[in-house]
Design a protein around this motif. Structure first.
Motif, PDB file in Angstrom:
ATOM      1  N   VAL A 319       0.856  -1.186   0.000  1.00 49.39           N
ATOM      2  CA  VAL A 319       0.000   0.000   0.000  1.00 49.39           C
ATOM      3  C   VAL A 319       0.890   1.233   0.000  1.00 49.39           C
ATOM      4  O   VAL A 319       1.729   1.400   0.890  1.00 49.39           O
ATOM      5  CB  VAL A 319      -0.899  -0.008   1.255  1.00 49.39           C
ATOM      6  N   ILE A 320       0.732   2.075  -1.018  1.00 46.78           N
ATOM      7  CA  ILE A 320       1.514   3.316  -1.081  1.00 46.78           C
ATOM      8  C   ILE A 320       0.584   4.482  -0.793  1.00 46.78           C
ATOM      9  O   ILE A 320      -0.222   4.875  -1.637  1.00 46.78           O
ATOM     10  CB  ILE A 320       2.170   3.499  -2.470  1.00 46.78           C
ATOM     11  N   GLU A 321       0.681   5.013   0.407  1.00 44.89           N
ATOM     12  CA  GLU A 321      -0.190   6.131   0.778  1.00 44.89           C
ATOM     13  C   GLU A 321       0.535   7.446   0.565  1.00 44.89           C
ATOM     14  O   GLU A 321      -0.049   8.441   0.151  1.00 44.89           O
ATOM     15  CB  GLU A 321      -0.622   5.963   2.241  1.00 44.89           C
ATOM     16  N   SER A 322       1.847   7.449   0.825  1.00 42.83           N
ATOM     17  CA  SER A 322       2.715   8.617   0.619  1.00 42.83           C
ATOM     18  C   SER A 322       4.127   8.144   0.908  1.00 42.83           C
ATOM     19  O   SER A 322       4.325   7.036   1.406  1.00 42.83           O
ATOM     20  CB  SER A 322       2.338   9.763   1.574  1.00 42.83           C
ATOM     21  N   THR A 323       5.107   8.958   0.587  1.00 43.71           N
ATOM     22  CA  THR A 323       6.489   8.558   0.914  1.00 43.71           C
ATOM     23  C   THR A 323       7.374   9.793   0.999  1.00 43.71           C
ATOM     24  O   THR A 323       7.127  10.786   0.299  1.00 43.71           O
ATOM     25  CB  THR A 323       7.068   7.575  -0.126  1.00 43.71           C
ATOM     26  N   ASP A 324       8.373   9.720   1.836  1.00 41.65           N
ATOM     27  CA  ASP A 324       9.358  10.804   1.863  1.00 41.65           C
ATOM     28  C   ASP A 324      10.657  10.341   1.197  1.00 41.65           C
ATOM     29  O   ASP A 324      11.706  10.953   1.351  1.00 41.65           O
ATOM     30  CB  ASP A 324       9.600  11.294   3.294  1.00 41.65           C
ATOM     31  N   ASN A 325      10.573   9.245   0.476  1.00 41.49           N
ATOM     32  CA  ASN A 325      11.751   8.763  -0.255  1.00 41.49           C
ATOM     33  C   ASN A 325      11.258   8.046  -1.507  1.00 41.49           C
ATOM     34  O   ASN A 325      11.303   6.823  -1.613  1.00 41.49           O
ATOM     35  CB  ASN A 325      12.582   7.829   0.648  1.00 41.49           C
ATOM     36  N   TYR A 326      10.788   8.838  -2.445  1.00 37.68           N
ATOM     37  CA  TYR A 326      10.138   8.296  -3.631  1.00 37.68           C
ATOM     38  C   TYR A 326      11.070   7.388  -4.421  1.00 37.68           C
ATOM     39  O   TYR A 326      10.726   6.272  -4.790  1.00 37.68           O
ATOM     40  CB  TYR A 326       9.667   9.465  -4.494  1.00 37.68           C
ATOM     41  N   LYS A 327      12.298   7.858  -4.634  1.00 33.10           N
ATOM     42  CA  LYS A 327      13.235   7.058  -5.438  1.00 33.10           C
ATOM     43  C   LYS A 327      13.639   5.775  -4.717  1.00 33.10           C
ATOM     44  O   LYS A 327      13.744   4.710  -5.328  1.00 33.10           O
ATOM     45  CB  LYS A 327      14.475   7.891  -5.781  1.00 33.10           C
ATOM     46  N   GLY A 328      13.889   5.907  -3.414  1.00 27.61           N
ATOM     47  CA  GLY A 328      14.243   4.717  -2.629  1.00 27.61           C
ATOM     48  C   GLY A 328      13.125   3.686  -2.663  1.00 27.61           C
ATOM     49  O   GLY A 328      13.366   2.476  -2.786  1.00 27.61           O
ATOM     50  N   MET A 329      11.892   4.165  -2.550  1.00 25.98           N
ATOM     51  CA  MET A 329      10.743   3.262  -2.590  1.00 25.98           C
ATOM     52  C   MET A 329      10.672   2.531  -3.933  1.00 25.98           C
ATOM     53  O   MET A 329      10.504   1.310  -3.973  1.00 25.98           O
ATOM     54  CB  MET A 329       9.456   4.065  -2.363  1.00 25.98           C
ATOM     55  N   LEU A 330      10.825   3.303  -5.017  1.00 24.94           N
ATOM     56  CA  LEU A 330      10.733   2.685  -6.348  1.00 24.94           C
ATOM     57  C   LEU A 330      11.857   1.680  -6.564  1.00 24.94           C
ATOM     58  O   LEU A 330      11.640   0.593  -7.121  1.00 24.94           O
ATOM     59  CB  LEU A 330      10.759   3.766  -7.439  1.00 24.94           C
ATOM     60  N   ARG A 331      13.071   2.036  -6.140  1.00 24.97           N
ATOM     61  CA  ARG A 331      14.199   1.112  -6.275  1.00 24.97           C
ATOM     62  C   ARG A 331      13.939  -0.171  -5.498  1.00 24.97           C
ATOM     63  O   ARG A 331      14.208  -1.274  -5.971  1.00 24.97           O
ATOM     64  CB  ARG A 331      15.487   1.768  -5.730  1.00 24.97           C
ATOM     65  N   ALA A 356      -6.214   9.316  -6.525  1.00 19.66           N
ATOM     66  CA  ALA A 356      -5.926  10.755  -6.587  1.00 19.66           C
ATOM     67  C   ALA A 356      -4.432  11.057  -6.512  1.00 19.66           C
ATOM     68  O   ALA A 356      -4.038  12.222  -6.543  1.00 19.66           O
ATOM     69  CB  ALA A 356      -6.663  11.459  -5.441  1.00 19.66           C
ATOM     70  N   GLY A 357      -3.619  10.027  -6.444  1.00 19.41           N
ATOM     71  CA  GLY A 357      -2.175  10.242  -6.380  1.00 19.41           C
ATOM     72  C   GLY A 357      -1.666  10.371  -4.957  1.00 19.41           C
ATOM     73  O   GLY A 357      -2.427  10.259  -3.998  1.00 19.41           O
ATOM     74  N   ILE A 358      -0.355  10.576  -4.838  1.00 21.20           N
ATOM     75  CA  ILE A 358       0.270  10.571  -3.507  1.00 21.20           C
ATOM     76  C   ILE A 358       1.188  11.779  -3.327  1.00 21.20           C
ATOM     77  O   ILE A 358       1.621  12.407  -4.299  1.00 21.20           O
ATOM     78  CB  ILE A 358       1.117   9.297  -3.293  1.00 21.20           C
ATOM     79  N   GLU A 359       1.464  12.080  -2.075  1.00 19.34           N
ATOM     80  CA  GLU A 359       2.493  13.074  -1.729  1.00 19.34           C
ATOM     81  C   GLU A 359       3.837  12.371  -1.642  1.00 19.34           C
ATOM     82  O   GLU A 359       3.935  11.288  -1.077  1.00 19.34           O
ATOM     83  CB  GLU A 359       2.220  13.674  -0.343  1.00 19.34           C
ATOM     84  N   THR A 360       4.869  13.026  -2.152  1.00 19.85           N
ATOM     85  CA  THR A 360       6.214  12.452  -2.021  1.00 19.85           C
ATOM     86  C   THR A 360       7.212  13.572  -1.733  1.00 19.85           C
ATOM     87  O   THR A 360       6.865  14.755  -1.804  1.00 19.85           O
ATOM     88  CB  THR A 360       6.675  11.734  -3.315  1.00 19.85           C
ATOM     89  N   ASP A 361       8.440  13.196  -1.446  1.00 18.98           N
ATOM     90  CA  ASP A 361       9.504  14.187  -1.249  1.00 18.98           C
ATOM     91  C   ASP A 361       9.833  14.905  -2.555  1.00 18.98           C
ATOM     92  O   ASP A 361      10.479  15.957  -2.543  1.00 18.98           O
ATOM     93  CB  ASP A 361      10.750  13.515  -0.672  1.00 18.98           C
ATOM     94  N   LEU A 362       9.392  14.353  -3.664  1.00 20.16           N
ATOM     95  CA  LEU A 362       9.628  15.005  -4.955  1.00 20.16           C
ATOM     96  C   LEU A 362       8.347  15.654  -5.466  1.00 20.16           C
ATOM     97  O   LEU A 362       8.144  15.772  -6.679  1.00 20.16           O
ATOM     98  CB  LEU A 362      10.173  13.994  -5.968  1.00 20.16           C
ATOM     99  N   GLY A 363       7.484  16.017  -4.554  1.00 21.85           N
ATOM    100  CA  GLY A 363       6.231  16.659  -4.935  1.00 21.85           C
ATOM    101  C   GLY A 363       5.130  15.640  -5.166  1.00 21.85           C
ATOM    102  O   GLY A 363       5.353  14.427  -5.090  1.00 21.85           O
ATOM    103  N   PRO A 364       3.925  16.125  -5.425  1.00 23.86           N
ATOM    104  CA  PRO A 364       2.806  15.202  -5.639  1.00 23.86           C
ATOM    105  C   PRO A 364       3.015  14.372  -6.903  1.00 23.86           C
ATOM    106  O   PRO A 364       3.596  14.855  -7.883  1.00 23.86           O
ATOM    107  CB  PRO A 364       1.598  16.126  -5.773  1.00 23.86           C
ATOM    108  N   LYS A 365       2.585  13.138  -6.844  1.00 21.05           N
ATOM    109  CA  LYS A 365       2.661  12.251  -8.015  1.00 21.05           C
ATOM    110  C   LYS A 365       1.266  11.684  -8.259  1.00 21.05           C
ATOM    111  O   LYS A 365       0.620  11.173  -7.338  1.00 21.05           O
ATOM    112  CB  LYS A 365       3.622  11.070  -7.732  1.00 21.05           C
ATOM    113  N   SER A 366       0.834  11.762  -9.487  1.00 25.41           N
ATOM    114  CA  SER A 366      -0.476  11.197  -9.836  1.00 25.41           C
ATOM    115  C   SER A 366      -0.373   9.670  -9.832  1.00 25.41           C
ATOM    116  O   SER A 366       0.729   9.104  -9.857  1.00 25.41           O
ATOM    117  CB  SER A 366      -0.913  11.677 -11.215  1.00 25.41           C
ATOM    118  N   PHE A 367      -1.539   9.024  -9.836  1.00 25.73           N
ATOM    119  CA  PHE A 367      -1.548   7.566  -9.902  1.00 25.73           C
ATOM    120  C   PHE A 367      -0.766   7.075 -11.114  1.00 25.73           C
ATOM    121  O   PHE A 367       0.080   6.179 -11.017  1.00 25.73           O
ATOM    122  CB  PHE A 367      -2.987   7.038  -9.955  1.00 25.73           C
ATOM    123  N   ASP A 368      -1.040   7.705 -12.286  1.00 29.06           N
ATOM    124  CA  ASP A 368      -0.360   7.250 -13.505  1.00 29.06           C
ATOM    125  C   ASP A 368       1.151   7.458 -13.421  1.00 29.06           C
ATOM    126  O   ASP A 368       1.930   6.636 -13.905  1.00 29.06           O
ATOM    127  CB  ASP A 368      -0.923   7.986 -14.728  1.00 29.06           C
TER     128      ASP A 368
END
Lengths: 558, 558
Positions: A319-331, A356-368
């Motif tokens: 479940v991805i609700e938000s993250t403060d480490n977007y790149k780390g999460m994706l890796r 509706a997308g998520i908040e991340t350390d790199l700004g909001p990201k849409s679902f897509d």
């Protein structure tokens, strides 16, 4: 009165007992295939030992042999053609029962010491076993070594330690002295014997022929039961090497080796015959839900005393609700989805993201964007062909290739699969993972296991509570071994904690480094909970061992 | 962070933990109904409290109540007519689940402390419960007090101690620190939560409504499960008093009392509905083999995750090979066969004697002499009418009276049953035991349970090995909770030790004093082994508790 092998391995046992009590990091079996640890020649010797078996007969000197069968199948596209003895099931069962009394007489410490010796010998054969695991399962080399060797041995030792702890609670002798007022007390001596339940059948799976076999094998053996190991027909070799080593240790120590036998079967009826035989008192199974449910229902229908420990399939989710480490999460997710081409019972299948997308350390990201970026992360991670082949390994089953072909028609493809050419094995079935995306209403797309490198990013409408609720419902209805969550918000992590406790599944929180949701460490992580449809047991806990033996007492006045 | 009730009862818990580890004599609940211990007025108050319930409504304030039912039936021939709430099964199940989260949140120590408080309250109500047990089961007063009161509480505490020990092995938190060579270690914090499996159904039996109910009840409750107590319709009162006390303790401590409810049923369909309901995750049962096997097969058929702990019936036997205390042996057996008119799951049914007779300290005795002398010993023991009534109690079920009437036609009667008049209860069904004799070929006579005061002395041809072999076969095929042996020869005792270990049944050796084969002491004697057809579980061991909870973990980097 103890046993020399118990004394020899006492420190290992104590380490394991401490580890299961504290559940910190611990292992006696080095996980790095280092020449310094295992010897300069260990790798080459192990590989050569396996290659020397190709095309030959793997003699085990078991009773009731009627034929030979060669059923291994290498996803690396090579021919093993190792022939294993086909033995009459009744003969194996009778021989197992015949071997039992001496094993029983050895007592708890003797059995424990001998099992510890077996584990040490298996550890010394890690390179041989690892090559056998790699070639039959399609795992990459490093994974085959670690998961097939030391980590499998860890899991076997862990189960043994649980069993030893439980058996040791039973005092050998007790003095019972009941006061009788002014009269002399009633005094009795009571003796308690730990006895096994009877023949254990351990049914292996095709993808982890040692890691998923050793816990049941050693739990059953040390508690005083003969064991018949029934490997998956496509990955017999690792089990055969294991059984041979165990039989050698038994014979060296004066125990009839037929206590542990290999059931290489040439037809499924033999497995069913074994699973329903009145002499078989417990079954350990890892594999698909269809056969698993048959075992849990039909194989128990007329034998209510038969224990079945089953790990089936499930729909692991993140479940991805938000993250403060977007790149780390994706890796981190990219590695999880790539490792052994997702052919692990712990691999994430559904990734739940707010529509509706998520908040991340790199700004909001849409679902897509999240779905797209995950695809890109996988692509990037697998860009180097050598790395890709090492991580992905090969696709183990033709059915998985077929599922992959069909998956791309189910929903929007975020990342398509590509066939790669393995540098060492030109005929290996190496394929990069598929990622799909869909919205939560299309449950048919993401709410089933689809074993292999197929995952789906799911757009979940509504608030955070809806995200947690969908994750919980997936686990309750379809089972799961793992759930992950990414969130910056303590309240949401608490909500996921409660949801996973209700649903009965392990939760990994914000993994962005070198620990992955699909990995579980022996002595520390419980593998499966036994509390949701994915499995009715766990590696390892007290429940995994406590009912494999019973206590028989006798009492007499003194 | 602990719980005040945990601190309050810590010493009792520690005592129990020590007792299950050493299995010597121990009990925190005095077994003598002494005014010095329980108070000068305890007996009269307890009796009066039960009598005050007669003809009234036993309100429990449970949800979904639609009616009242009065189903108790006293073998002492009096009318209780206590009316119990009939509640909708779905309402009880929903209420149980609703009450669960707060119970779960209490944690291991909190739940343990509260259960210990319940046991203490039950102990204080021992006289009330004992009268309820006596009147509904037909037990004599002393037995009703001991087995229905303190000994039942002991068994509840024993199960609780096993459960606590297993739950306490699971650390609340662990720090996992994995070395990474020259890089910083991987560090994670892992938290482990003990969670129950779901609603537990505890089905009581008519003869021991508390002793056979408390182990499952407290094992399930302390491990985090709601409990529905379903007593036998003929002995509801002891269960109802128990449930009321438990609900009071829960409510006093801020827990929704619907965590534990009484299912007084007015039709068998309700029990079947509960036993097959998807919300019911475990069943404890003591009673007949027919319903027991239905539970073990049908109630699990569509719910492989449903645990069933069942104690069924069996053919307990005593083997007399020789004795150096002929009179002591006969006195001991006479008591066993008389106590509660043999209506115990542990009472001896078959007494195996060499057809050629035995050696004794009083010279050789022929088979017929042994049978005759046993009959005489029983007659003598029961010669005093008051003693007889106190020991025999009353025959609990009309079916037992019928079996007794039929038994005398099966074989030669060594001792015929006589009806006695109870001094206090003129309508009580008090009957002395029947002893038959037959030879070993007439298996139909002695190789089934025939619950009640019916036993058979069996002439076994051949040598000592044949004696042991017949005993073993009876246990293997029909199950047993107890086997006894009388012998002057160490070799034969060894042979019986091996036979009973193979068959999986407890052995009592040369009981000629004040310990009886049908008695089992909590914390010391395992009641049932779970290793033969008489029962699939034992009071109490790790296997009885370990699978009533599961562990759910979460992990996060630190």
């Amino acid at each position: 009165m103890t046993h020399p092998l118990f004394d020899k391995h006492r420190a290992t046992l104590d380490g394991a007992l401490n580890a299961i009590a504290t559940r910190g990091y611990w292992s006696p079996y080095p996980e790095m295939p280092s020449p310094k640890v295992y010897g300069e020649t260990a790798h080459d010797l192990g590989k050569a030992a396996v290659q020397a078996l190709f095309g030959g007969r793997f003699a085990l000197d078991q009773p009731g042999q009627s034929d030979w069968v060669a059923s291994d199948r290498s996803p690396y596209g090579i021919r093993l053609d190792v022939q294993y003895p086909v033995c009459d099931a009744e003969a194996l069962l009778s021989a197992a029962e015949h071997a039992l009394p001496a094993w029983q007489k050895l007592g708890v410490d003797g059995r424990t010491g001998m099992c510890l010796e077996m584990l040490e010998r298996l550890n010394k054969a890690s390179f041989e076993i690892a090559h056998a695991v790699m070639l039959t399962t399609g795992q990459g080399w490093m994974m085959a070594f670690q998961a097939g060797g030391p980590h499998a041995q860890d899991r076997g030792l862990e189960a043994l330690a649980y069993a030893y702890r439980e058996m040791r609670f039973v005092p050998g002798v007790a003095r019972w002295e009941k006061p009788q007022g002014r009269n002399p007390p009633l005094v009795m001596e009571k003796r308690f014997e730990v006895i096994g339940r009877g023949v254990a059948l351990v049914i292996g799976c095709s993808t982890f022929p040692t890691w998923n076999t050793y816990p049941g094998l050693f739990a059953a053996l040390v508690t005083g039961n003969p064991v018949i190991v029934k490997p998956h027909p496509w990955s017999v070799l690792p089990a055969a090497i294991t059984v041979r080593i165990i039989r050698t240790v038994l014979a060296e120590n004066g125990i009839d080796p037929n206590l542990v036998t290999l059931a290489a079967v040439d037809k499924p009826e033999t497995t069913q015959l074994l699973a329903t035989h009145s002499k078989v008192k417990s079954i350990d199974f890892t594999g698909g839900s269809t056969f698993g449910h048959w075992l849990l229902t039909q194989a128990r229908a007329h034998a209510p005393d038969r224990q079945v420990y089953a790990e089936l399939s499930g729909v692991n989710n993140v479940v991805i609700e938000s993250t403060d480490n977007y790149k780390g999460m994706l890796r981190n997710l990219a590695f999880t989805l790539s490792l052994y081409s997702g052919q692990m019972c712990t691999t994430t299948k559904a990734i739940l993201v707010p529509a509706a997308g998520i908040e991340t350390d790199l700004g909001p990201k849409s679902f897509d964007e999240v779905a797209h970026d995950l695809g890109t992360a996988i692509e990037k991670f697998l860009a180097d062909q050598a790395t890709a082949c090492a991580v992905l390994g090969a696709i183990q089953a033709p059915e998985t290739l077929q599922r992959m072909a069909e998956a791309s028609k189910l929903a929007t493809v975020v990342l398509a699969s590509k066939k790669l050419v393995h540098p060492d094995f030109p005929h290996a079935e190496v394929h990069t993972p598929i990622v799909l995306k869909t919205d939560a209403t299309h449950e048919g797309v993401y709410m089933q296991e689809r074993f292999g490198p197929i995952s789906t990013v799911v757009a979940v409408p509504g608030d955070a509570a809806a995200l947690a609720a969908l994750s919980e419902r997936i686990v309750r209805e379809h089972g799961a071994l793992t759930v992950g969550v990414y969130s910056k918000h303590a309240a949401f992590i608490d909500a996921m904690t409660e949801a996973t406790q209700r649903a009965g599944v392990a939760l990994s929180i914000n993994l962005t480094g070198a620990v992955f949701v699909n990995q579980s460490a022996a002595f520390s992580d419980y593998h499966a909970t036994g509390a949701n449809p994915a499995a009715n047991a766990s590696y390892a806990d007290s429940a995994f061992v406590a009912n494999r033996f019973r206590v028989v007492q006798r009492r007499v006045h003194v």
